[in-house]
Design a protein around this motif. Structure first.
Motif, PDB file in Angstrom:
ATOM      1  N   TRP A 104       0.678  -1.367  -0.185  1.00 48.02           N
ATOM      2  CA  TRP A 104       0.332  -0.067  -0.144  1.00 48.02           C
ATOM      3  C   TRP A 104       0.392   0.985   0.145  1.00 48.02           C
ATOM      4  O   TRP A 104       0.191   2.423  -0.551  1.00 48.02           O
ATOM      5  N   LEU A 105       2.238   1.477   0.202  1.00 52.00           N
ATOM      6  CA  LEU A 105       2.934   2.176  -0.068  1.00 52.00           C
ATOM      7  C   LEU A 105       3.497   2.987  -1.014  1.00 52.00           C
ATOM      8  O   LEU A 105       3.563   3.844  -1.399  1.00 52.00           O
ATOM      9  N   GLY A 106       3.131   1.889  -1.844  1.00 50.80           N
ATOM     10  CA  GLY A 106       3.516   2.564  -3.300  1.00 50.80           C
ATOM     11  C   GLY A 106       5.189   2.347  -3.941  1.00 50.80           C
ATOM     12  O   GLY A 106       5.795   2.967  -2.939  1.00 50.80           O
ATOM     13  N   LEU A 155      15.341   4.967  -2.813  1.00 54.18           N
ATOM     14  CA  LEU A 155      13.599   5.259  -2.717  1.00 54.18           C
ATOM     15  C   LEU A 155      14.007   5.506  -4.198  1.00 54.18           C
ATOM     16  O   LEU A 155      14.750   6.884  -4.785  1.00 54.18           O
ATOM     17  N   ASP A 156      12.921   5.096  -5.204  1.00 53.96           N
ATOM     18  CA  ASP A 156      12.462   5.468  -6.294  1.00 53.96           C
ATOM     19  C   ASP A 156      14.107   5.952  -7.638  1.00 53.96           C
ATOM     20  O   ASP A 156      14.015   6.970  -7.880  1.00 53.96           O
ATOM     21  N   GLY A 157      14.883   4.834  -7.089  1.00 53.84           N
ATOM     22  CA  GLY A 157      16.009   4.951  -8.020  1.00 53.84           C
ATOM     23  C   GLY A 157      16.941   5.447  -7.670  1.00 53.84           C
ATOM     24  O   GLY A 157      18.228   5.480  -8.393  1.00 53.84           O
ATOM     25  N   HIS A 158      16.836   5.716  -6.056  1.00 55.21           N
ATOM     26  CA  HIS A 158      18.552   6.513  -5.669  1.00 55.21           C
ATOM     27  C   HIS A 158      18.956   5.922  -4.247  1.00 55.21           C
ATOM     28  O   HIS A 158      18.341   5.435  -3.064  1.00 55.21           O
ATOM     29  N   ASP A 159      19.919   5.119  -4.932  1.00 52.53           N
ATOM     30  CA  ASP A 159      20.172   5.023  -3.596  1.00 52.53           C
ATOM     31  C   ASP A 159      20.646   5.914  -2.438  1.00 52.53           C
ATOM     32  O   ASP A 159      21.776   6.666  -2.526  1.00 52.53           O
ATOM     33  N   LEU A 160      20.040   5.580  -0.984  1.00 55.56           N
ATOM     34  CA  LEU A 160      20.554   7.067  -0.134  1.00 55.56           C
ATOM     35  C   LEU A 160      21.081   6.614   0.909  1.00 55.56           C
ATOM     36  O   LEU A 160      21.179   7.208   2.023  1.00 55.56           O
ATOM     37  N   ARG A 161      22.298   5.502   0.867  1.00 59.34           N
ATOM     38  CA  ARG A 161      23.366   4.917   1.811  1.00 59.34           C
ATOM     39  C   ARG A 161      24.112   6.146   1.783  1.00 59.34           C
ATOM     40  O   ARG A 161      25.041   5.877   3.186  1.00 59.34           O
ATOM     41  N   GLY A 162      24.609   6.553   0.878  1.00 60.50           N
ATOM     42  CA  GLY A 162      25.808   7.934   1.264  1.00 60.50           C
ATOM     43  C   GLY A 162      25.264   8.995   1.579  1.00 60.50           C
ATOM     44  O   GLY A 162      25.724   9.939   2.469  1.00 60.50           O
ATOM     45  N   MET A 171      13.315  12.440   5.250  1.00 60.17           N
ATOM     46  CA  MET A 171      12.475  11.067   4.226  1.00 60.17           C
ATOM     47  C   MET A 171      12.222  10.187   4.385  1.00 60.17           C
ATOM     48  O   MET A 171      10.496  10.202   4.182  1.00 60.17           O
ATOM     49  N   LEU A 172      12.310  10.045   4.978  1.00 61.92           N
ATOM     50  CA  LEU A 172      11.741   8.385   5.702  1.00 61.92           C
ATOM     51  C   LEU A 172      10.248   8.917   6.748  1.00 61.92           C
ATOM     52  O   LEU A 172       9.427   8.146   6.607  1.00 61.92           O
ATOM     53  N   GLY A 173       9.910   9.432   7.192  1.00 58.37           N
ATOM     54  CA  GLY A 173       8.383  10.675   8.341  1.00 58.37           C
ATOM     55  C   GLY A 173       7.502  10.987   7.157  1.00 58.37           C
ATOM     56  O   GLY A 173       7.036  11.379   6.765  1.00 58.37           O
ATOM     57  N   SER A 174       8.672  11.474   5.753  1.00 62.24           N
ATOM     58  CA  SER A 174       7.537  11.819   5.123  1.00 62.24           C
ATOM     59  C   SER A 174       6.598  10.601   3.970  1.00 62.24           C
ATOM     60  O   SER A 174       5.986  10.771   3.203  1.00 62.24           O
ATOM     61  N   ILE A 175       7.650   9.360   4.825  1.00 58.86           N
ATOM     62  CA  ILE A 175       6.970   8.425   3.556  1.00 58.86           C
ATOM     63  C   ILE A 175       5.359   7.880   4.363  1.00 58.86           C
ATOM     64  O   ILE A 175       4.073   7.455   4.054  1.00 58.86           O
ATOM     65  N   ILE A 176       6.006   6.993   6.185  1.00 55.56           N
ATOM     66  CA  ILE A 176       5.263   6.845   7.017  1.00 55.56           C
ATOM     67  C   ILE A 176       4.912   7.952   8.215  1.00 55.56           C
ATOM     68  O   ILE A 176       5.903   8.756   8.751  1.00 55.56           O
ATOM     69  N   VAL A 178       3.954   9.706  11.266  1.00 57.04           N
ATOM     70  CA  VAL A 178       4.476   9.968  12.451  1.00 57.04           C
ATOM     71  C   VAL A 178       2.871   8.720  13.241  1.00 57.04           C
ATOM     72  O   VAL A 178       3.137   7.907  13.919  1.00 57.04           O
ATOM     73  N   ASP A 179       1.611   9.071  13.396  1.00 57.12           N
ATOM     74  CA  ASP A 179       0.449   8.601  13.692  1.00 57.12           C
ATOM     75  C   ASP A 179       0.300   7.484  12.729  1.00 57.12           C
ATOM     76  O   ASP A 179      -1.012   6.540  12.938  1.00 57.12           O
ATOM     77  N   ALA A 180       0.995   6.780  12.288  1.00 57.62           N
ATOM     78  CA  ALA A 180       0.614   5.616  11.246  1.00 57.62           C
ATOM     79  C   ALA A 180       0.285   3.664  12.333  1.00 57.62           C
ATOM     80  O   ALA A 180       0.721   3.905  13.085  1.00 57.62           O
ATOM     81  N   PHE A 181      -0.865   3.432  12.167  1.00 58.06           N
ATOM     82  CA  PHE A 181      -1.070   2.585  13.682  1.00 58.06           C
ATOM     83  C   PHE A 181      -1.894   1.481  12.774  1.00 58.06           C
ATOM     84  O   PHE A 181      -1.931   0.138  13.695  1.00 58.06           O
ATOM     85  N   GLY A 182      -0.783   0.923  11.252  1.00 55.57           N
ATOM     86  CA  GLY A 182      -1.350  -0.154  11.069  1.00 55.57           C
ATOM     87  C   GLY A 182      -0.126  -1.460  11.700  1.00 55.57           C
ATOM     88  O   GLY A 182       0.761  -0.977  12.202  1.00 55.57           O
ATOM     89  N   ALA A 183       0.387  -2.465  10.241  1.00 54.59           N
ATOM     90  CA  ALA A 183       1.304  -2.852  10.179  1.00 54.59           C
ATOM     91  C   ALA A 183       2.565  -2.504  10.162  1.00 54.59           C
ATOM     92  O   ALA A 183       4.092  -3.035  10.649  1.00 54.59           O
ATOM     93  N   ILE A 184       2.770  -0.831   9.366  1.00 55.11           N
ATOM     94  CA  ILE A 184       4.480  -1.108   9.529  1.00 55.11           C
ATOM     95  C   ILE A 184       3.776   0.504  10.038  1.00 55.11           C
ATOM     96  O   ILE A 184       2.689   1.629  10.167  1.00 55.11           O
ATOM     97  N   ARG A 185       4.599   1.072  10.999  1.00 58.11           N
ATOM     98  CA  ARG A 185       4.795   2.170  11.689  1.00 58.11           C
ATOM     99  C   ARG A 185       6.290   2.870  11.225  1.00 58.11           C
ATOM    100  O   ARG A 185       7.058   2.056  11.946  1.00 58.11           O
ATOM    101  N   LEU A 186       6.308   4.199  11.885  1.00 53.51           N
ATOM    102  CA  LEU A 186       7.241   4.216  12.219  1.00 53.51           C
ATOM    103  C   LEU A 186       8.112   4.271  13.748  1.00 53.51           C
ATOM    104  O   LEU A 186       6.992   5.068  14.568  1.00 53.51           O
ATOM    105  N   LEU A 187       9.356   4.298  14.044  1.00 51.55           N
ATOM    106  CA  LEU A 187       9.731   4.319  15.092  1.00 51.55           C
ATOM    107  C   LEU A 187      10.295   5.590  15.140  1.00 51.55           C
ATOM    108  O   LEU A 187      11.251   5.641  14.872  1.00 51.55           O
TER     109      LEU A 187
END
Length: 348
Positions: A104-106, A155-162, A171-176, A178-187
């Motif tokens: 569902w994240l796409g 993310l979408d064609g770009h390696d972010l490890r650097g 960037m993670l917070g813009s995807i998930i 803070v108030d997400a309460f499903g099977a995937i949540r933001l730590l």
């Protein structure tokens, strides 16, 4: 009755004005740099945290609660979802609710995080996660497990490890949310003094803290950019035997444990608490299929049933005695081989 739409007070485009037209595209300047496209890795070795005795100091550290579960990576693509263990095994079928939520994240991305099962107090229960998966060698799927995402690696064609952790987390917070309460949540990250946060974590019965350098890139090894501080020590050890008992749960009075040392194993004591009846009964059956007449370590103990060092147990403890034995140990459950649990190693 439905009202007719109100006519605009003035036309959107005056008759005397020219029609709207897009500006013609200019030919691309061959000197203009192109953004690089990074192919999505099939697998990324996880960044590991070093164990340290106390929280680090300074403003360059981010703190997270340490959760007791299975380290996973979610590989999300338009045509497939993969749930990969720390050891590189595909467990998508064993975490169906997490895989469904990932679809569902796409987009195309790799998330780093921890799969846990929560108890009634909202704390991670490792034994419950093991039970949900059906125990060692189990084939069950843990539909009640949730994924706590703490890093974004691709993310979408770009390696972010650097990139710096602070940027990846943003960037993670813009995807998930803070108030997400499903099977995937933001730590969520925690700000504050490390010593105060650690004391609060221990007071609430949590396992401890993880501290991460905000300006550090993602490294697939254990170099100190991430550190862990534990309220109660918890490590993995080989089971090399057990002492039978007619009064104890499952007939196991005490497990005998070993750690790695050099090229061999060394005895580190035993554990006789923490067992649940259904776990102990199954564990006894598993151990009896591994019986051997020769112990894995140089140890003589009357009445002990020796087993091949195949099963790996997660053991809570309060440190070590002067003679190299575990203090106040408690059994938490068996680790999966495919989880790639690292058996505790004693420096030679």
């Amino acid at each position: 009755m439905t009202k007719a739409p109100r006519k605009p007070s003035r036309p959107l485009l005056r008759e005397t004005e020219p029609p709207l037209r897009s500006r013609p595209r200019k030919p691309r300047d061959p000197e203009q740099p192109r953004l690089p496209f990074d192919p999505m890795p099939e697998r990324i070795e996880p960044c590991l945290a070093q164990l340290v005795p106390k929280p680090p100091k300074g403003d360059n550290w981010l703190f997270e609660i340490k959760w007791d579960g299975y380290r996973l990576a979610l590989h999300i693509e338009p045509t497939r979802i993969r749930v990969i263990t720390r050891g590189g095994h595909d467990w998508t079928h064993r975490f169906p609710s997490i895989a469904q939520a990932a679809s569902w994240l796409g987009g195309t991305m790799i998330l780093d995080g921890e799969a846990v099962v929560l108890d009634e107090q909202g704390r991670a229960d490792f034994g419950a996660l093991q039970q949900a998966l059906g125990g060692r060698g189990g084939k069950r799927s843990a539909s009640e497990a949730i994924f706590l995402a703490f890093d974004l690696l691709y993310l979408d064609g770009h390696d972010l490890r650097g990139m710096a952790l602070a940027e990846r987390r943003q960037m993670l917070g813009s995807i998930i949310p803070v108030d997400a309460f499903g099977a995937i949540r933001l730590l969520q990250a925690i700000e504050g003094d490390g010593d105060v946060l650690f004391a609060a974590a221990c007071e609430h019965g949590l396992e401890g803290l993880i501290a991460k350098k905000l300006d550090a890139p993602y490294h697939s090894d254990r170099r100190g950019d991430w550190v862990k501080i534990k309220c109660v020590q918890s490590e993995s050890f080989f089971i090399i035997g057990y002492e039978p008992s007619t009064a104890a749960l499952g007939g196991i009075g005490r497990l005998l444990l070993a750690a790695r040392k050099g090229e061999g194993l060394v005895y580190v004591g035993g554990v006789g608490t923490g067992f649940k009846r259904h776990e102990a009964t199954k564990l006894r059956k598993d151990l009896d299929t591994l019986k051997t007449s020769k112990p894995a370590v140089a140890l003589k103990r009357k009445g002990t049933i020796w087993v091949q060092p195949t099963l790996i147990a997660e053991i809570e403890n309060r440190g070590w005695t002067d003679d190299g034995k575990l203090r106040h140990s408690s059994y938490k459950g068996l680790r999966e081989k495919q989880d790639n649990a690292a058996v505790y190693r004693i420096d030679v």
